[in-house]
Write an enzyme that holds these catalytic residues in place. Structure first.
Site, PDB file in Angstrom:
ATOM      1  N   GLU A   1      -4.920   4.218  -4.767  1.00 30.72           N
ATOM      2  CA  GLU A   1      -4.726   4.105  -6.223  1.00 30.72           C
ATOM      3  C   GLU A   1      -3.524   3.229  -6.565  1.00 30.72           C
ATOM      4  OE1 GLU A   1      -4.262   6.566  -4.230  1.00 30.72           O
ATOM      5  OE2 GLU A   1      -3.053   8.209  -5.021  1.00 30.72           O
TER       6      GLU A   1
ATOM      7  N   GLU B   1       9.197   7.971  10.253  1.00 30.84           N
ATOM      8  CA  GLU B   1       8.666   6.663   9.838  1.00 30.84           C
ATOM      9  C   GLU B   1       9.353   6.266   8.530  1.00 30.84           C
ATOM     10  OE1 GLU B   1       4.539   6.403   8.367  1.00 30.84           O
ATOM     11  OE2 GLU B   1       4.402   4.476   9.392  1.00 30.84           O
TER      12      GLU B   1
ATOM     13  N   SER C   1      -0.808   8.001   5.932  1.00 22.09           N
ATOM     14  CA  SER C   1       0.312   8.648   6.614  1.00 22.09           C
ATOM     15  C   SER C   1      -0.194   9.782   7.516  1.00 22.09           C
ATOM     16  CB  SER C   1       1.289   9.197   5.578  1.00 22.09           C
ATOM     17  OG  SER C   1       0.589  10.110   4.764  1.00 22.09           O
TER      18      SER C   1
ATOM     19  N   PHE D   1      -2.161   1.896   0.999  1.00 21.12           N
ATOM     20  CA  PHE D   1      -1.745   0.813   0.107  1.00 21.12           C
ATOM     21  C   PHE D   1      -1.380  -0.467   0.835  1.00 21.12           C
ATOM     22  CE2 PHE D   1       2.579   2.183   1.205  1.00 21.12           C
ATOM     23  CZ  PHE D   1       3.230   0.967   1.282  1.00 21.12           C
TER      24      PHE D   1
ATOM     25  N   CYS E   1       1.851  -0.573   9.758  1.00 21.78           N
ATOM     26  CA  CYS E   1       1.828   0.531  10.722  1.00 21.78           C
ATOM     27  C   CYS E   1       2.144   0.008  12.116  1.00 21.78           C
ATOM     28  CB  CYS E   1       0.487   1.234  10.696  1.00 21.78           C
ATOM     29  SG  CYS E   1      -0.808   0.188  11.315  1.00 21.78           S
TER      30      CYS E   1
END
Ligand code: NAD
Length: 490
Positions: A177, A383, A227, A150, A282
């Site tokens: 999505e 994370e 992820s 996303f 990231c």
């Protein structure tokens, strides 16, 4: 009424056979922007059939002709930058300038892939034995697919698509999505760019759609970004189905600050890295390790930078940080901050429980700084994917490098210093694939591979540049002899 998104299959817009639709929300206001279908395997099957049909002609199209739609696409992307950036901000939450910056990175990949006629060249050796020549050529794989996250809906599909199609493959995108509208707008431009039907396609959806792509025997390669848990799953399921896979996962990026660093510049860059895109990068700085005397000055300035950051809706003037992606994400981040406190960290700046006056329904977490985070605790290893910076302290560079290398992730590590010897040592010793020296977000330009290590990457060939070309092609080696005189013995 909210737009009902369509799949782009075989050169046309088609409604999905999905029974279920998901709402797509603006995370700053919780307003429903669109409905996205969770496409079933039948939709994936239709896209793969169209791609298999398109592939024989597309791979026979000379490379110089295959890149013509990419040149056109570059112009279309430039012309539509503002519209794309607004869509991106509305569904993803980042600021307008972050959105345009992201789209610039997408365009850069299109430009690099336009060099495919050179990049895709093979090599050869004459006379490897008497009168025998050997050639290595690169050929496309066939149908390939990418599954994207996303947080960069405008850029990440372009780590893959331009290279895949320029090398002669047919490409299917399954966008996130949670942010499917940017991809919908991008595919409107791809349609205008003039690719033949079936060469570029998009199927919206979630888990079941992904599983259908992973299991479909017609698909030769899978590119994934998301992820670590999903990356690991996708890598193993795609490999078990005999596909090539490159799967980029999550991160927990440390940044080391030496006492000789220019502290004003360092804090400005570090604040952008930790809080830019609401920490949902990231390559966000997530742990700052100060060495020796750097602790005091850097902590003070970071606290000021965090407190002064303007949070709000990304299209409003002066806003420097938007919301996080969803209500779930906000509550997950806030509970991780609480977990840090439980583990012994102190909250120097607390971004929990805040709201933005004009957007009371938005999923905002304000910049947060945790000090004294225990290196072995959960918060130091998890994370967070939000605007939370954890501070740790080390007496020496050795100690700091040891802290960096303790982590299982290896997406990025950065050092701030004015000493070249420290910089060289850090670059040489850290276990991370993307390294920054006096840089807070060490994102490789499109001319270099995006080189995550450790649990941040499963596979061997990364996204972008020559790695992209290698990933999307298979080598064929031809050994040949053409004697003048067939009656001679050889
Ligand atoms: P995610 O793993 O939840 O989703 C990524 C994609 O996988 C989506 O398209 C989603 O539909 C699909 N998916 C999710 N769960 C699935 C499952 N169980 N089975 C099959 N498909 C599934 O990731 P996200 O939340 O969208 O993105 C954020 C993550 O991406 C962060 O961890 C971030 O660090 C990572 N990321 C990594 C990089 C990198 O280059 N290493 C770049 C950007 C983002």
């Amino acid at each position: 009424m909210a737009e009902r998104l369509l799949n782009y299959i075989s050169g046309g817009w088609q409604p999905s056979a999905a029974g279920e639709m998901l709402p797509v929300l603006n995370p700053a206001s919780a307003v429903v922007l669109a409905q996205v279908p969770l496409s079933p395997a039948a939709d994936v099957g239709r896209a793969v059939d169209a791609a298999l049909k398109a592939f024989p002609d597309w791979r026979r199209t000379p490379a110089g002709e295959r890149i013509q739609p990419l040149f056109k696409l570059k112009t279309l992307l430039e012309e539509n930058l503002d519209r794309l950036a607004r869509t991106l901000t509305n569904e993803c939450g980042k600021t307008y300038s972050e959105a345009t910056g992201e789209l610039r990175r997408a365009i850069e990949n299109v430009e690099v892939a336009c060099g495919i006629p050179s990049l895709m060249q093979g090599r050869n050796s004459e006379d490897i034995a008497s009168g025998i020549d050997e050639h290595m050529i690169r050929q496309p794989l066939g149908v390939v697919a990418a599954i994207t996250p996303f947080n960069f809906p405008g850029m990440i599909p372009f780590w893959f698509l331009p290279y895949a199609v320029a090398t002669g493959n047919c490409f299917i995108l399954k966008p996130s999505e949670r942010v499917p509208m940017t991809s919908a707008r991008l595919f409107e431009l791809l349609e205008l760019a003039g690719f033949p039907a079936g060469v570029v396609q998009m199927v919206h959806g979630g888990r079941d759609t992904v599983n259908a792509l992973l299991d479909h025997p017609g698909i030769r390669a899978i590119s994934f970004v998301g992820s670590t848990a999903t990356a690991r799953y996708i890598y193993s399921r795609a490999s078990a189905a005999g596909k090539r896979a490159q799967c980029q996962g999550g991160a927990k990026n440390p940044v080391v600050i030496m006492p000789d660093a220019d502290m004003a510049t360092t804090t400005r860059i570090l604040a952008d890295s930790a809080f830019g895109c609401a920490g949902q990068r990231c390559l966000a700085a997530s742990v700052a390790i100060t060495v020796g005397d750097a602790r005091e000055s850097m902590t003070e300035q970071m606290v000021a930078a965090a407190r002064s950051r303007k949070v709000g809706y990304g299209l409003d003037k002066g806003v420097e940080m938007g919301p996080v992606i969803s209500a779930d994400s906000k509550s997950r981040i806030e509970s991780l901050i609480a977990k840090g406190v439980q583990e012994g960290a102190s909250v120097l700046v607390d971004g929990r429980g805040q709201s933005v006056p004009d957007y009371p329904e938005g999923y905002f977490v304000f910049p947060t700084i945790l000090d004294g985070v225990p290196p072995q605790g959960e918060i130091a290893r998890t994370e967070i994917f939000g605007p939370v910076l954890s501070l740790m302290h080390a007496a020496t560079l050795d100690e700091a490098i040891a802290l960096v290398n303790e982590r299982s992730y290896g997406n990025m590590a950065c050092l701030f210093t004015s000493d070249g010897a420290n910089a060289r040592r850090f670059r040489y010793e850290v276990n991370a694939g993307n390294v920054g020296i006096n840089v807070g977000v060490a994102a490789p330009m499109a001319y270099f591979p995006f080189s995550g290590w450790g649990e941040s990457f499963f596979g061997d060939l990364h996204a972008q540049a020559e790695h992209g070309v290698e990933f999307y092609t298979q080598t064929k080696v031809v050994v040949e002899r053409w004697p003048r005189d067939w009656s001679r013995r050889f």
